[in-house]
Design a protein around this motif. Sequence first.
Motif, mmCIF file in Angstrom:
data_model
loop_
_atom_site.group_PDB
_atom_site.id
_atom_site.type_symbol
_atom_site.label_atom_id
_atom_site.label_comp_id
_atom_site.label_asym_id
_atom_site.label_seq_id
_atom_site.Cartn_x
_atom_site.Cartn_y
_atom_site.Cartn_z
ATOM 1 N N LEU A 2 0.886 -0.886 -0.281
ATOM 2 C CA LEU A 2 0.024 -0.152 0.002
ATOM 3 C C LEU A 2 1.135 1.263 0.165
ATOM 4 C CD1 LEU A 2 -2.702 1.616 -0.145
ATOM 5 C CD2 LEU A 2 -2.002 1.223 3.161
ATOM 6 N N SER A 69 -8.650 3.651 6.634
ATOM 7 C CA SER A 69 -9.008 2.817 7.719
ATOM 8 C C SER A 69 -9.508 1.532 7.376
ATOM 9 C CB SER A 69 -9.627 3.142 8.665
ATOM 10 O OG SER A 69 -9.679 2.341 10.316
ATOM 11 N N TYR A 72 -6.045 0.609 5.045
ATOM 12 C CA TYR A 72 -4.598 -0.003 5.780
ATOM 13 C C TYR A 72 -5.165 -1.282 6.734
ATOM 14 C CZ TYR A 72 -2.927 4.591 6.192
ATOM 15 O OH TYR A 72 -2.049 5.828 6.153
ATOM 16 N N ASN A 73 -6.377 -1.866 7.617
ATOM 17 C CA ASN A 73 -6.742 -2.334 7.735
ATOM 18 C C ASN A 73 -6.329 -4.260 6.813
ATOM 19 O OD1 ASN A 73 -6.887 -2.525 10.510
ATOM 20 N ND2 ASN A 73 -8.545 -1.030 10.107
ATOM 21 N N THR A 78 2.689 -1.243 4.131
ATOM 22 C CA THR A 78 2.670 0.240 3.745
ATOM 23 C C THR A 78 3.772 0.664 3.835
ATOM 24 O OG1 THR A 78 0.134 0.352 4.978
ATOM 25 C CG2 THR A 78 1.579 2.204 4.490
ATOM 26 N N VAL A 90 1.317 9.205 7.115
ATOM 27 C CA VAL A 90 0.876 7.265 7.098
ATOM 28 C C VAL A 90 2.018 5.989 7.462
ATOM 29 C CG1 VAL A 90 1.367 5.978 4.601
ATOM 30 C CG2 VAL A 90 0.206 8.513 4.369
ATOM 31 N N GLU A 93 -0.111 6.281 10.897
ATOM 32 C CA GLU A 93 -1.982 5.948 10.816
ATOM 33 C C GLU A 93 -1.622 4.057 10.242
ATOM 34 O OE1 GLU A 93 -4.100 9.664 8.995
ATOM 35 O OE2 GLU A 93 -3.208 8.119 7.122
ATOM 36 N N SER A 94 -0.443 3.839 9.824
ATOM 37 C CA SER A 94 -0.623 2.309 10.034
ATOM 38 C C SER A 94 -0.090 1.275 10.626
ATOM 39 C CB SER A 94 0.480 1.626 7.919
ATOM 40 O OG SER A 94 -0.245 0.619 7.531
ATOM 41 N N CYS A 97 -3.516 0.716 12.574
ATOM 42 C CA CYS A 97 -4.023 0.035 12.034
ATOM 43 C C CYS A 97 -3.084 -1.926 12.780
ATOM 44 C CB CYS A 97 -4.619 -0.023 10.998
ATOM 45 S SG CYS A 97 -5.592 1.577 10.840
ATOM 46 N N THR A 99 -1.111 -2.369 10.733
ATOM 47 C CA THR A 99 -0.116 -2.532 9.348
ATOM 48 C C THR A 99 1.852 -2.390 9.624
ATOM 49 O OG1 THR A 99 -2.152 -2.352 8.076
ATOM 50 C CG2 THR A 99 -0.678 -2.692 6.330
ATOM 51 N N VAL A 101 5.352 -1.147 8.182
ATOM 52 C CA VAL A 101 5.730 0.019 7.516
ATOM 53 C C VAL A 101 7.282 -0.379 6.946
ATOM 54 C CG1 VAL A 101 3.840 1.196 8.365
ATOM 55 C CG2 VAL A 101 5.736 1.029 9.460
#
Length: 129
Positions: A2, A69, A72-73, A78, A90, A93-94, A97, A99, A101
């Motif tokens: 992502l 959201s 991301y999930n 990411t 970013v 936020e990732s 969730c 996720t 990075v």
Amino acid sequence: MLFVGNLVSGKGLEILIPAFIKCKQYVKDLSLWIVGDGYLRPRLEEKIKALGLSESVKFFGRVNHEQLSYIYNRASVTVLPSRKESFGLVLVESMACGTPVISTINEGPIDIISDGVDGLLVPQNNIEK
């Protein structure tokens, strides 16, 4: 994979596409989701089509926070390949969730990611990494 951000020069999309192709050699069903918009979008869509990657790359355009959201999930990772990133919202936020990075090494991400602990930091312009 992502990517979330403005589709503009400096966000590292010129490195992300070849890196995605390299990763796809090892993970055949790998997909790339690109969330955001900007002046590079038409050129990126054209390049994706020319490379025969239209089935593997999806452009979402701009999305609201609820949709983001959700995305991301569902992502496995990411990626933030920016040449310069003062903060890296970013990434936060990732990670919020759950996720994982991956980011290029620059001022914002090095304050957010502990390399090898809660994400990966890679040298800029290094497709191999």
